[in-house]
Design an enzyme around this catalytic site. Structure first.
Site, PDB file in Angstrom:
ATOM      1  N   PRO A   2       0.797  -1.199  -0.036  1.00  0.00           N
ATOM      2  CA  PRO A   2       0.008  -0.171  -0.167  1.00  0.00           C
ATOM      3  C   PRO A   2       0.803   1.374  -0.265  1.00  0.00           C
ATOM      4  CG  PRO A   2      -0.672  -1.470   2.167  1.00  0.00           C
ATOM      5  CD  PRO A   2       1.082  -2.253   0.955  1.00  0.00           C
ATOM      6  N   GLU A   3       0.975   1.945  -0.723  1.00  0.00           N
ATOM      7  CA  GLU A   3       1.532   3.039  -0.552  1.00  0.00           C
ATOM      8  C   GLU A   3       0.592   4.230  -0.341  1.00  0.00           C
ATOM      9  OE1 GLU A   3       3.389   4.616  -4.354  1.00  0.00           O
ATOM     10  OE2 GLU A   3       3.711   1.829  -5.198  1.00  0.00           O
TER      11      GLU A   3
END
Ligand SMILES: [Zn+2]
Length: 278
Positions: A2-3
């Site tokens: 996840p960014e």
């Protein structure tokens, strides 16, 4: 992994369920999640406190509890936060938090790299983040001048620069490639050689890329799911990432894959001119 857009998506979905509610009980089932602190230290610090705000800094999700107690969580590779209502926990549950609403916030994580820490007071919180994270790319401080100041004199490839969380917080591999394609800048270009108009374009490209990711409720690659278990759709809108051999949307040249900063990196060899070696 996840960014920023994926974490922001989770934050937006969680906020209406958590804000104003009391966290009745927390159980850390996997002590590795919070080491070197012991699970009981975190549990004692948060239990019985009202959640005032769900915030985000870089890729960290922050529950601000009453009396300035901060529960700071990082999803790392495969962590996820889910709301559960039934008696069954989701698979790979590592931490369980019971809310007064009867809902249960669960930190699930198959590979167990996710972390949690409790910080007491805003000073401790700021110290924690200042030692790890640079400018917030969706905040007011992310200006062309700020970017120029960070880039000045640096020989590092611009892609490595974008990935360094201590300079710009929250940009990861996918969003870095997408931003550089938008800005027509080659990932190997030494960041200190970018001229002001290019830095201007790059700054806007980073913001636009992250915002587009949030609008699409994140990208689903590997294990990322939204809070409701739905997949984000940004992966369907990638302009360059993962498109090796497919035509560039701007000029039709086949996209190429290279390795920069030990990461698979996608470029249009025509739009993003490779820098000449010194
Ligand atoms: Zn192109």
């Amino acid at each position: 992994m996840p960014e920023l857009p994926e974490v922001e998506t989770i934050r937006r979905q969680l906020a209406p369920h958590l804000e104003g509610r009391t966290l009745l009980a927390m159980e850390v089932l996997d002590a590795r999640w919070c080491e070197p602190a012991a699970p009981v230290e975190l549990e004692d610090a948060v239990e019985g406190r009202r959640i005032e705000r769900v915030a985000r800094r870089g890729k960290y999700l922050v529950l601000k509890l009453e009396d300035e107690v901060y529960l700071v969580m990082h999803l790392r590779m495969t962590g996820n936060l889910l709301l559960a209502t039934g008696s069954e926990d989701p698979r790979y549950t590592r931490v369980r938090m019971n809310l007064e609403s009867g809902e249960r916030l669960v930190f699930a994580d198959v590979r167990r790299f996710g972390t949690g820490v409790v910080l007491l007071g805003a000073v401790a919180r700021d110290q924690y983040f200042d030692s790890r994270l640079g400018v917030e790319p969706l905040g007011d401080d992310f200006t062309t001048d700020a970017l120029r100041e960070l880039a000045r004199g640096r020989r590092a490839p611009v892609k490595s620069f974008l990935l360094a969380q201590e300079r710009i917080a929250g940009v990861g591999n996918i969003y870095a490639d997408e931003s550089l394609w938008r800005a027509c800048i080659h990932p190997l270009r030494p960041v200190g050689t970018l001229r002001r108009p290019q830095l201007d374009t790059l700054r806007d490209a980073v913001v636009e890329t992250l915002e587009a990711g949030i609008d699409a409720r994140g990208a689903t690659i590997d294990d990322f799911r939204n809070l409701d278990g739905a997949e984000g759709s940004f992966q369907d809108r990638f302009v360059v990432y993962g498109r090796e051999g497919e035509p560039c949307y701007r000029c039709g040249t086949p996209i190429r894959k290279l390795r920069v900063a030990q990461r698979g990196t996608y470029v249009c060899p025509r739009c993003q001119r490779r820098p000449r070696l010194p």
